[in-house]
Design a protein around this motif. Structure first.
Motif, PDB file in Angstrom:
ATOM      1  N   TYR A  11       2.592  43.559 -46.866  1.00  0.00           N
ATOM      2  CA  TYR A  11       1.458  44.451 -46.516  1.00  0.00           C
ATOM      3  C   TYR A  11       0.400  43.996 -45.481  1.00  0.00           C
ATOM      4  N   ASP A  37       1.995  49.153 -54.088  1.00  0.00           N
ATOM      5  CA  ASP A  37       1.138  48.549 -54.885  1.00  0.00           C
ATOM      6  C   ASP A  37      -0.290  48.986 -54.372  1.00  0.00           C
ATOM      7  N   ARG A  40      -2.785  46.156 -53.678  1.00  0.00           N
ATOM      8  CA  ARG A  40      -2.417  45.744 -52.321  1.00  0.00           C
ATOM      9  C   ARG A  40      -2.770  46.522 -50.849  1.00  0.00           C
ATOM     10  N   ASN A  43      -6.719  46.299 -50.825  1.00  0.00           N
ATOM     11  CA  ASN A  43      -7.161  44.826 -50.162  1.00  0.00           C
ATOM     12  C   ASN A  43      -7.084  45.245 -48.644  1.00  0.00           C
TER      13      ASN A  43
END
Length: 97
Positions: A11, A37, A40, A43
Motif C-alpha cells: 500500500y 483494505d 489502508r 491511510n
C-alpha cells in the motif's frame, strides 16, 4: 460480484502515485474488491492530503488538482466508512485555494 484486483501489497500509494490510486478506486467505484483494505487505502489518501498541506517543494506538478481528484473519487465511492468520508469532506471544505 466481487473480484480480485492487483493492489500494491505494501500500500505504498503516496504523493507520487495519486493518479494511480484514483484510477484504482474509480475503476471499482461502487464495488470495492474484497482484497483491498479500506483502512489502508484511507491511510494512503490521508498521507497524500497531509503532504499537500505541508506544501513540499518536490510535490508533483499539479499536485493540488490530483489530490482534489482523489478526494472527489473517494467521496463518490462506497469504499469508506461514514467517519472516513466525514473526515475527507472536512478536508475538502477546509481548502481556501
Amino acid at each position: 460480484q466481487h473480484e480480485y484486483v492487483e493492489v500494491d501489497d505494501d500500500y505504498k500509494y503516496d504523493r507520487t502515485r495519486v493518479k494511480e490510486l484514483s484510477q484504482l478506486i474509480c475503476k471499482y467505484l461502487e464495488n470495492k474488491p474484497d482484497n483491498v483494505d479500506r483502512n489502508r487505502i484511507y491511510n494512503c489518501v490521508k498521507l497524500c492530503h497531509d503532504d499537500l498541506l505541508k506544501e513540499w517543494g518536490d510535490n508533483p506538478e499539479r499536485y493540488h488538482e490530483d489530490v482534489r481528484m482523489l478526494l472527489s473519487v473517494c467521496l463518490a465511492s462506497n469504499w469508506f466508512t461514514e467517519k472516513q468520508c466525514s473526515n475527507m469532506l472536512s478536508w475538502v471544505n477546509s481548502w481556501t485555494f
